[in-house]
Design a protein around this motif. Structure first.
Motif, PDB file in Angstrom:
ATOM      1  N   ARG A 245       0.816  -1.217   0.000  1.00 25.65           N
ATOM      2  CA  ARG A 245       0.000   0.000   0.000  1.00 25.65           C
ATOM      3  C   ARG A 245       0.854   1.273   0.000  1.00 25.65           C
ATOM      4  NH1 ARG A 245      -3.344  -3.150   3.576  1.00 25.65           N
ATOM      5  NH2 ARG A 245      -2.320  -2.235   5.403  1.00 25.65           N
ATOM      6  N   GLU A 246       2.168   1.141   0.112  1.00 22.39           N
ATOM      7  CA  GLU A 246       3.032   2.316   0.113  1.00 22.39           C
ATOM      8  C   GLU A 246       3.010   2.997  -1.256  1.00 22.39           C
ATOM      9  OE1 GLU A 246       6.920   1.162   1.361  1.00 22.39           O
ATOM     10  OE2 GLU A 246       6.254   0.501   3.334  1.00 22.39           O
ATOM     11  N   ALA A 247       3.375   4.271  -1.259  1.00 21.38           N
ATOM     12  CA  ALA A 247       3.312   5.059  -2.501  1.00 21.38           C
ATOM     13  C   ALA A 247       4.274   4.537  -3.554  1.00 21.38           C
ATOM     14  CB  ALA A 247       3.605   6.529  -2.192  1.00 21.38           C
ATOM     15  N   GLN A 248       5.464   4.119  -3.135  1.00 23.52           N
ATOM     16  CA  GLN A 248       6.445   3.658  -4.118  1.00 23.52           C
ATOM     17  C   GLN A 248       6.179   2.205  -4.509  1.00 23.52           C
ATOM     18  OE1 GLN A 248      10.401   3.885  -2.536  1.00 23.52           O
ATOM     19  NE2 GLN A 248      10.127   2.187  -1.135  1.00 23.52           N
ATOM     20  N   HIS A 249       6.693   1.811  -5.659  1.00 24.46           N
ATOM     21  CA  HIS A 249       6.502   0.447  -6.163  1.00 24.46           C
ATOM     22  C   HIS A 249       7.125  -0.549  -5.186  1.00 24.46           C
ATOM     23  CE1 HIS A 249       6.726  -3.054  -8.780  1.00 24.46           C
ATOM     24  NE2 HIS A 249       5.902  -2.431  -9.607  1.00 24.46           N
ATOM     25  N   PRO A 250       6.452  -1.681  -4.923  1.00 21.24           N
ATOM     26  CA  PRO A 250       6.980  -2.657  -3.967  1.00 21.24           C
ATOM     27  C   PRO A 250       8.374  -3.173  -4.305  1.00 21.24           C
ATOM     28  CG  PRO A 250       4.706  -3.180  -4.554  1.00 21.24           C
ATOM     29  CD  PRO A 250       5.137  -2.076  -5.458  1.00 21.24           C
ATOM     30  N   ALA A 251       8.733  -3.169  -5.595  1.00 21.56           N
ATOM     31  CA  ALA A 251      10.025  -3.739  -6.000  1.00 21.56           C
ATOM     32  C   ALA A 251      11.152  -2.710  -6.017  1.00 21.56           C
ATOM     33  CB  ALA A 251       9.902  -4.367  -7.393  1.00 21.56           C
ATOM     34  N   ARG A 252      10.834  -1.463  -5.794  1.00 18.58           N
ATOM     35  CA  ARG A 252      11.849  -0.408  -5.982  1.00 18.58           C
ATOM     36  C   ARG A 252      13.076  -0.609  -5.105  1.00 18.58           C
ATOM     37  NH1 ARG A 252      10.898   6.177  -5.524  1.00 18.58           N
ATOM     38  NH2 ARG A 252      13.071   6.753  -5.881  1.00 18.58           N
ATOM     39  N   ARG A 253      12.887  -0.841  -3.829  1.00 13.78           N
ATOM     40  CA  ARG A 253      14.034  -0.959  -2.913  1.00 13.78           C
ATOM     41  C   ARG A 253      14.845  -2.218  -3.200  1.00 13.78           C
ATOM     42  NH1 ARG A 253      10.089   1.301   0.878  1.00 13.78           N
ATOM     43  NH2 ARG A 253       9.417  -0.822   1.372  1.00 13.78           N
ATOM     44  N   THR A 254      14.169  -3.309  -3.557  1.00 13.57           N
ATOM     45  CA  THR A 254      14.880  -4.551  -3.852  1.00 13.57           C
ATOM     46  C   THR A 254      15.714  -4.414  -5.117  1.00 13.57           C
ATOM     47  OG1 THR A 254      13.229  -5.909  -2.726  1.00 13.57           O
ATOM     48  CG2 THR A 254      14.616  -7.005  -4.367  1.00 13.57           C
ATOM     49  N   PHE A 255      15.144  -3.810  -6.154  1.00 10.66           N
ATOM     50  CA  PHE A 255      15.915  -3.593  -7.387  1.00 10.66           C
ATOM     51  C   PHE A 255      17.119  -2.696  -7.121  1.00 10.66           C
ATOM     52  CE2 PHE A 255      12.805  -5.876  -9.639  1.00 10.66           C
ATOM     53  CZ  PHE A 255      13.177  -5.996 -10.977  1.00 10.66           C
ATOM     54  N   GLN A 256      16.929  -1.675  -6.297  1.00  9.10           N
ATOM     55  CA  GLN A 256      18.058  -0.812  -5.950  1.00  9.10           C
ATOM     56  C   GLN A 256      19.146  -1.614  -5.254  1.00  9.10           C
ATOM     57  OE1 GLN A 256      17.490   3.114  -3.876  1.00  9.10           O
ATOM     58  NE2 GLN A 256      18.708   2.156  -2.254  1.00  9.10           N
ATOM     59  N   ALA A 257      18.755  -2.446  -4.306  1.00 16.16           N
ATOM     60  CA  ALA A 257      19.726  -3.232  -3.543  1.00 16.16           C
ATOM     61  C   ALA A 257      20.516  -4.181  -4.438  1.00 16.16           C
ATOM     62  CB  ALA A 257      19.013  -4.024  -2.448  1.00 16.16           C
ATOM     63  N   ILE A 258      19.817  -4.874  -5.334  1.00 16.63           N
ATOM     64  CA  ILE A 258      20.490  -5.823  -6.224  1.00 16.63           C
ATOM     65  C   ILE A 258      21.415  -5.090  -7.182  1.00 16.63           C
ATOM     66  CG2 ILE A 258      20.127  -7.528  -8.055  1.00 16.63           C
ATOM     67  CD1 ILE A 258      17.467  -8.244  -6.588  1.00 16.63           C
ATOM     68  N   ARG A 259      20.960  -3.956  -7.710  1.00 17.37           N
ATOM     69  CA  ARG A 259      21.782  -3.163  -8.629  1.00 17.37           C
ATOM     70  C   ARG A 259      23.063  -2.689  -7.945  1.00 17.37           C
ATOM     71  NH1 ARG A 259      19.676   2.133  -8.744  1.00 17.37           N
ATOM     72  NH2 ARG A 259      21.621   2.754  -7.735  1.00 17.37           N
ATOM     73  N   ILE A 260      22.938  -2.199  -6.714  1.00 15.99           N
ATOM     74  CA  ILE A 260      24.108  -1.723  -5.978  1.00 15.99           C
ATOM     75  C   ILE A 260      25.071  -2.872  -5.719  1.00 15.99           C
ATOM     76  CG2 ILE A 260      24.876  -0.838  -3.743  1.00 15.99           C
ATOM     77  CD1 ILE A 260      22.383   0.952  -3.719  1.00 15.99           C
ATOM     78  N   ALA A 261      24.529  -4.047  -5.381  1.00 18.46           N
ATOM     79  CA  ALA A 261      25.382  -5.211  -5.123  1.00 18.46           C
ATOM     80  C   ALA A 261      26.106  -5.655  -6.394  1.00 18.46           C
ATOM     81  CB  ALA A 261      24.540  -6.355  -4.565  1.00 18.46           C
ATOM     82  N   VAL A 262      25.385  -5.688  -7.516  1.00 23.83           N
ATOM     83  CA  VAL A 262      25.985  -6.126  -8.781  1.00 23.83           C
ATOM     84  C   VAL A 262      27.131  -5.203  -9.179  1.00 23.83           C
ATOM     85  CG1 VAL A 262      25.561  -6.316 -11.277  1.00 23.83           C
ATOM     86  CG2 VAL A 262      23.945  -7.325  -9.660  1.00 23.83           C
ATOM     87  N   ASN A 263      26.942  -3.905  -8.994  1.00 18.82           N
ATOM     88  CA  ASN A 263      27.905  -2.925  -9.499  1.00 18.82           C
ATOM     89  C   ASN A 263      28.884  -2.410  -8.451  1.00 18.82           C
ATOM     90  OD1 ASN A 263      26.907  -2.460 -12.386  1.00 18.82           O
ATOM     91  ND2 ASN A 263      25.032  -2.234 -11.208  1.00 18.82           N
ATOM     92  N   GLY A 264      28.740  -2.874  -7.213  1.00 18.64           N
ATOM     93  CA  GLY A 264      29.641  -2.407  -6.165  1.00 18.64           C
ATOM     94  C   GLY A 264      29.635  -0.899  -6.027  1.00 18.64           C
ATOM     95  N   GLU A 265      28.465  -0.292  -6.147  1.00 24.79           N
ATOM     96  CA  GLU A 265      28.374   1.162  -6.251  1.00 24.79           C
ATOM     97  C   GLU A 265      28.882   1.903  -5.022  1.00 24.79           C
ATOM     98  OE1 GLU A 265      24.487   2.495  -7.624  1.00 24.79           O
ATOM     99  OE2 GLU A 265      24.281   0.612  -8.720  1.00 24.79           O
ATOM    100  N   LEU A 266      28.510   1.430  -3.837  1.00 24.03           N
ATOM    101  CA  LEU A 266      28.895   2.162  -2.631  1.00 24.03           C
ATOM    102  C   LEU A 266      30.384   2.027  -2.350  1.00 24.03           C
ATOM    103  CD1 LEU A 266      25.847   1.484  -0.284  1.00 24.03           C
ATOM    104  CD2 LEU A 266      26.182   3.296  -1.980  1.00 24.03           C
ATOM    105  N   ASP A 267      30.936   0.852  -2.584  1.00 23.21           N
ATOM    106  CA  ASP A 267      32.384   0.662  -2.417  1.00 23.21           C
ATOM    107  C   ASP A 267      33.151   1.545  -3.393  1.00 23.21           C
ATOM    108  OD1 ASP A 267      31.981  -1.186  -0.418  1.00 23.21           O
ATOM    109  OD2 ASP A 267      32.172  -2.927  -1.735  1.00 23.21           O
ATOM    110  N   ALA A 268      32.658   1.636  -4.626  1.00 25.97           N
ATOM    111  CA  ALA A 268      33.323   2.462  -5.639  1.00 25.97           C
ATOM    112  C   ALA A 268      33.296   3.929  -5.244  1.00 25.97           C
ATOM    113  CB  ALA A 268      32.659   2.258  -6.998  1.00 25.97           C
ATOM    114  N   LEU A 269      32.153   4.389  -4.740  1.00 26.85           N
ATOM    115  CA  LEU A 269      32.038   5.788  -4.311  1.00 26.85           C
ATOM    116  C   LEU A 269      32.974   6.073  -3.150  1.00 26.85           C
ATOM    117  CD1 LEU A 269      30.575   8.526  -4.537  1.00 26.85           C
ATOM    118  CD2 LEU A 269      28.829   7.609  -2.988  1.00 26.85           C
ATOM    119  N   GLU A 270      32.995   5.166  -2.186  1.00 27.09           N
ATOM    120  CA  GLU A 270      33.871   5.316  -1.020  1.00 27.09           C
ATOM    121  C   GLU A 270      35.337   5.413  -1.441  1.00 27.09           C
ATOM    122  OE1 GLU A 270      33.863   5.425   3.186  1.00 27.09           O
ATOM    123  OE2 GLU A 270      32.289   4.134   2.407  1.00 27.09           O
ATOM    124  N   GLU A 271      35.711   4.638  -2.435  1.00 30.27           N
ATOM    125  CA  GLU A 271      37.093   4.618  -2.908  1.00 30.27           C
ATOM    126  C   GLU A 271      37.407   5.837  -3.771  1.00 30.27           C
ATOM    127  OE1 GLU A 271      40.051   1.514  -5.298  1.00 30.27           O
ATOM    128  OE2 GLU A 271      38.082   0.840  -4.600  1.00 30.27           O
TER     129      GLU A 271
END
Length: 304
Positions: free
Chosen positions: A191-217
């Protein structure tokens, strides 16, 4: 290329970096070249870096009219020192980072970034890498899935969704993953405003691409690559990215690390940057370019 391909906060980025004739600037996430184009129109040279080779080709076509004032590098901005050294490029007058997924990646169904497409589960920003979303979704064990959903998606229903994903295996397409997530999501979550899959897709995308580690580095390397007075401008799109930028900027702006009990500084540490500020898109921009709505721009200036 339409609103979806409009660069985020272009005016604010130009004001922050103030490109000038004779200056050399690095666009760490060139994408389709919107920010790079704006900088080139203001003067100087721009090095366009992106880990997505397809996006970089579009960028080259868009910026062809600027000739050798634009240069192109394929790679991850976490490797910016190595990439710049390889081209004999030294200190820079300004650096821009536009974090997260690009409009082109979202708008190309076969890349698998969108939870609304029937595309294969890919989500690689750099398609030369081996890890794909299909491997994460179909092969990672329960505890690992829960961890990335919590850590990278800030998904409070992580255990339920991880169990639902595992029960639905094998999952081969993005819309199949969306269905598994939606069916596993508690009713109050759906019932939340955002799509139910939005956070999960974000999480998987970040894991696949190592986005946060890359930014930190990348951030400390970018600070170290600036001339005195040069500026680093970073656009983030969610709290995970913004917290990293805020922390790295704050650490770089600190001076002496000596304990308060010391009568005088013995560490000799001086601030590497000073904060210029934090900026948000205007209401008008957010209305015309919905991707910009969650954006935060932080700017720091290299001290002498």
């Amino acid at each position: 290329m339409g609103a979806a391909h409009t660069p985020v906060m272009p005016r604010e980025c130009l004001e922050a970096l103030s490109p000038r004739e004779g200056g050399v600037y690095l666009d760490c996430t060139a994408g389709l070249g919107g920010h790079s184009e704006a900088m080139l129109e203001s003067g100087g040279q721009v090095i366009c870096l992106d880990r997505d080779a397809a996006a970089l080709e579009h960028c080259k076509a868009r910026l062809a009219r600027f000739g050798n004032r634009a240069a192109y590098l394929h790679g991850n901005y976490s490797d910016l020192d190595k990439l710049l050294d390889g081209e004999g490029i030294g200190l820079l007058d300004g650096i821009l980072m536009d974090c997260g997924v690009s409009s082109m990646q979202l708008d190309t169904p076969e890349r698998g970034f969108s939870y609304r497409s029937a595309a294969p589960l890919d989500m690689r920003m750099d398609q030369t890498q081996s890890l794909t979303a299909a491997e994460v979704v179909n092969e990672w064990e329960y505890r690992r899935l829960v961890r990335i959903l919590y850590d990278y998606g800030e998904e409070r229903y992580a255990p339920q969704l991880a169990r639902g994903i595992i029960a639905a295996r094998p999952i081969t397409a993005a819309d199949e993953l969306t269905e598994a997530i939606t069916e596993s999501m508690p009713a109050r979550g759906r019932r939340e405003a955002q799509h139910p899959a939005r956070r999960t897709f974000q999480a998987i995308r970040i894991a696949v691409n190592g986005e946060l580690d890359a930014l930190e580095e990348a951030l400390p390397k970018a600070i170290g690559r600036l001339k005195p007075g040069g500026r680093l401008a970073v656009i983030s799109f969610h709290s995970l990215e913004d917290r990293i930028v805020k922390r790295v900027f704050a650490e770089a702006a600190k001076g002496c690390d000596c304990p308060p009990s010391f009568p005088a500084c013995v560490c000799g540490k001086v601030p590497a940057v000073k904060s210029i500020g934090r900026f948000f898109p205007s209401r008008l921009e957010a209305e015309h370019n919905p991707r910009s709505a969650s954006a935060v721009l932080r700017v720091a200036e290299k001290t002498a």
